[in-house]
Structure formats: C-alpha cells, structure tokens
Design an enzyme around this catalytic site. Structure first.
Site: not given
Length: 430
Positions: A91, A126, A22, A45, A266, A337, A40
């Site tokens: 989240t 979220t 995101v 990364r 999600c 994930r 980050d």
C-alpha cells in the site's frame, strides 16, 4: 440464502495474495501446518520460490523447505479451492503523497472472482481506518455478487514485519486480529494464534485494528522527526547530537531514538494514510504532517552539510566526485522501497556533483529500474572528494574508518549519516 460463518481450523485452506516481505513469511508459517497456496504476479518471484530461494532474504532455504504444504503460483485460478484468503499486497503512496490503493483494489477484484459462500477474506496491508470495509469489501461484493457478512466474511490483522530483523520474526511478534462478526473475529484470532508464539490481541473491530497499525509507524515517525529537529538545532549550536542523546539516555524513561533518513515501506508512508483519512473527515493534522515534512527534508540537509564541508576544505571543484555508501532504506537489508538516500543524490546532482553509489545489499538491476541508479561493484581507492556513509551495513562497519577513507583523496570529506563511527573519526555527522 444467508450462509452462517462455520469455517474452523480443521477445514481451512489458505490462499496468500502477495509474496513479498510480508506475504512470504506468512505463507511459509501457514504452509507448515495448513494447505496453503501463495499467489504473486511476478513469474520470476514464483520461480525462485519454487527453486527454494528468496531474494528478499527474509526466509532462508531451510525454512522454505519446512513449509511442506505450501505451493506457489501466478494463476489466481489455482486458489479456487481455498476458503480463507489473506491479502498482503503493498500500500504505497503516489507522487502527491496520497494513498495508492491500486494494488489493494486489484487484489480485491481477484478475491471477488474467487470467494465463495462461507469464505473469509483477511487483509494485512496497512490502510487508514475504514479502508477495508469502505474500499475492498464493495469491490469483492460487486465482482462476486455475494453479500458481506451474509455470504462471506472479513478480518483484518495488520502486518508487523521488520525487514532485515533477524531477532523479531513473524512468530515472535504479537499479532493484532479482528473480524467483521464475533464468530469471524474468533476464527481469525485462533488462526493466527496457531502460528504466532508471541500470542494475539483481539481488537473489537476491523477499524480499531486498522487504526492501531497506522499509528504504530506514525508515532515512530514523529519521534524520529523530533530527534532530527534536535540535530538541526544542535548542529547550529556546535553541539554533538550523539553526545546529547547519550547523556539524556541515562534517564530510564528517555526514548532511544536517533536522527537519520526515514524511508522504507512503513514509517515514511503510513502516516500519509492517516492524514488522508483525517482530511477526508474535515480535520487538518498539523503535528503528523510537520513531522513528515521535516523527515522528508533530511536528505537535502545532509547534502547541504556535505557541500559546506567540501567548500571549507577546498575540494568542491568542477570535476569533483562523491561516493555514497548505501542505497537501501535500512542496514543489512536489500529493500530499496522508498529509500531516502535518493534525496541526497538528487540534491548533490542539482549542484552538478557526480556521484557513485556502492551498496553490497542492493540489487543493481532493481536500483536501475526503480531509480535510474546503477550501483558500482567496487569503489576505486583515492578517487573521491567526499564520502557519505548513508546506510550502516555491516560490511561498512567491518571496513572501518581507515579503509573507507582510503577510497577518498587525501583531503576528502567523510560524512557519517548513521553515526557508525566515533565523532573524532569523521568530518561530519547527524
């Protein structure tokens, strides 16, 4: 002394906290037109992004190069001169399927050490309705000593990233925006409108925007659960689910959902945020949780179907071996994930069946770290008693049925979870 909201686009300096699926596309778009710093916690990364590479494959090197005003850091202090902070941390849920707000709380503490009078903080992660103002804002106030909507302000604009989707990109997906005051809301909306070509939708409150996001994926989860349940019914009736769906799909308003495993960051997670809040206020959600239970059971169901087919063909033996093609949560994407392919592996493992996993998209080190699974580079031909096509990567489609079957023994079972191949070409499918 109270500080009125006076920030405008000409003076904005943006700090993006979290550079994952995101945060990075967002930081890149803002970095094309605004001074932007991406933060980050992973030095690896930060190093790869500074070198012009994105291991998530969401942003190509050419787009990274266009973000001429974007810098990367692991040190929060480098964001001290920013006046607009955007939080894009994960989240997830914990082992009890309850919201894990740890990353969001940590980001809020970081914000508390950075925010100054007149600044605005925007959350994209979220959450359930109310979380921004009930969880995050009090942490920022406690650390900073500033007062919400007097000294600093907040917005919420939920992310709508679809990992691996090369058509629907950040600028082409309409953005929901909101703010803690009317002035803040207008600023947040104008900020996003400056990079989102598809336009924005200004919600009346942060809570409305939070709710809108969490029901997007809850609705999709329930629709897939319905189709999964239909697949279980049709399987018992000896009817091919795909044929039924194709026939029903000839009506203009029939929704084109398909059965399958429901994982990812999600759809398989967000409904638990809504049900958690519902239970907090004394309401027990029945339909949402029923859908979740059904979708979470599909991996075990697939494994059971494979075992039945192997038993009928006589290839379920003490030393049998199964090849799982695909480990990521969706096709043509390296995102591991919350992949539900591990449920197939776990169920087969309970029966003492050894499995190899092959996935050209998955990072082997990440798979081993997250799930204790080390994917193999190349499966050996004529080595497996069953093959489960779990993820419809384009490489598997390009291989075709015959090359995939060649990986199995002469009497091997081929089970197609993703309906990639015709019914007559496989031994079983959802």
């Amino acid at each position: 002394m109270a500080v009125s909201f006076t920030l405008d686009l000409d003076r904005v300096r943006i700090g993006v906290i979290g550079l994952g699926y995101v945060g990075l596309p967002l930081a890149v778009e803002f970095g094309k037109g605004y001074p932007t710093i991406g933060l980050d916690i992973s030095q690896a990364r930060v190093d790869e992004l500074r070198a012009g590479r994105d291991s998530s494959l969401e942003v190509d090197p050419a787009d990274l190069a266009k973000a001429s005003q974007l810098a990367y850091t692991r040190d929060p202090r480098d964001l001290a001169d920013c006046n607009c902070y955007i939080v894009t941390v994960p989240t997830p849920i914990n082992e009890h399927r309850q919201p894990d707000l740890g990353p969001l709380e940590s980001a809020s503490r970081t914000l508390g050490s950075l925010v100054a009078p007149g600044d605005v903080v925007i959350f994209e992660s979220t959450v359930y309705p109310g979380a921004t103002e009930e969880v995050c804002i009090p942490i920022i106030e406690g650390v900073s000593g500033l007062v919400y909507n007097r000294d600093f302000f907040a917005g919420y604009s939920p992310e709508r990233i679809n990992p691996g989707d090369r058509e629907h990109r950040l600028p082409t997906i309409k953005k929901v925006t909101s703010g803690s005051t009317p002035e803040t809301a207008r600023f947040v909306d104008a900020l996003y409108r400056s990079i989102i070509t598809a336009g924005t939708h200004l919600a009346s409150s942060i809570r409305v925007a939070e709710a809108a996001k969490v029901i997007e994926n809850t609705q999709r989860d329930l629709n897939i659960a319905l189709i999964n349940e239909l697949a279980l019914i049709f399987n018992r009736l000896g009817i091919d689910t795909q044929e039924v769906l194709e026939a029903a799909g000839t009506k203009w308003n029939f929704l084109p959902f398909r059965p399958g495993l429901v994982g990812g960051h999600c759809i398989g997670v967000d409904p638990y945020y809504l049900t958690h809040k519902a239970q907090q206020i004394g309401y027990h959600p029945e339909i949402i949780l029923a859908g979740r239970r059904l979708n979470d059971s599909m991996g075990a169901y697939v494994a059971g179907q494979v075992i039945k087919l192997m038993t009928r063909r006589g290839c379920l033996k003490r030393d049998c071996k199964v090849l799982i093609l695909g480990l990521t949560f969706k096709e043509n994407c390296p995102d591991l994930r919350n992949t539900r392919v591990i449920d197939i592996l776990a169920e087969l493992g309970d029966y003492g069946i050894a499995c190899d996993v092959h996935d050209p998209w998955a990072n082997p080190a990440e798979a081993e770290h997250e799930y204790g699974i080390r994917p193999i580079a190349e499966p050996r031909e004529a080595s497996y008693d069953a093959i489960v096509l779990a993820v419809a990567h384009r490489q598997f489609a390009e291989m075709g049925v015959e090359r995939i079957r060649a990986l199995g023994k002469p009497d091997a079972i081929l089970y197609d979870v993703k309906q990639l191949f015709p019914r007559e070409a496989v031994d079983g499918r959802l």
